[in-house]
Scaffold this motif. Structure first.
Motif, short mmCIF file in Angstrom:
data_model
loop_
_atom_site.label_atom_id
_atom_site.label_comp_id
_atom_site.label_asym_id
_atom_site.label_seq_id
_atom_site.Cartn_x
_atom_site.Cartn_y
_atom_site.Cartn_z
N GLN A 75 0.81 -0.99 -0.13
CA GLN A 75 -0.13 -0.11 -0.03
C GLN A 75 0.77 1.21 0.04
N SER A 76 2.24 1.14 0.62
CA SER A 76 2.79 2.40 0.75
C SER A 76 3.94 2.30 -0.31
N ARG A 77 3.86 1.41 -1.17
CA ARG A 77 5.04 1.39 -2.45
C ARG A 77 4.41 1.93 -3.65
N ARG A 78 5.49 2.56 -4.36
CA ARG A 78 5.05 3.25 -5.69
C ARG A 78 5.68 2.58 -6.63
N ASP A 79 5.16 2.60 -7.90
CA ASP A 79 5.66 2.00 -9.32
C ASP A 79 6.98 2.94 -9.62
#
Length: 83
Positions: A75-79
């Motif tokens: 949920q806190s990761r970004r591409d």
């Protein structure tokens, strides 16, 4: 050591002793063959089946714990796109 082996793990919902031996540390199961017959005692066969069940339950609980952890972290990761 006894206290650690007898405390319930949050992910597996079992104690480390139960995961390894399939029972609480204060119980004794005779796993040796019956003398003269070469067969295992019925209690040993029950213990083997119980251990298989415990290991499959632990594996399932760890997988569920892993998936819960992964979903929270994702949920806190970004591409990241590298070009």
């Amino acid at each position: 050591e006894f206290a650690y082996n007898n405390s319930v793990n949050h992910s597996t919902e079992k104690t480390p002793f139960q995961v390894v031996y399939g029972r609480s540390p204060n119980h004794v199961v005779d796993l040796s063959p019956i003398p003269g017959t070469g067969e295992h005692a019925p209690a040993a066969l029950d213990a083997i089946e119980y251990m298989r069940d415990v290991h499959s339950q632990v594996k399932q609980k760890l997988q569920e714990s892993y998936e819960t952890y992964k979903s929270r972290v994702d949920q806190s990761r970004r591409d990241a796109n590298f070009e």
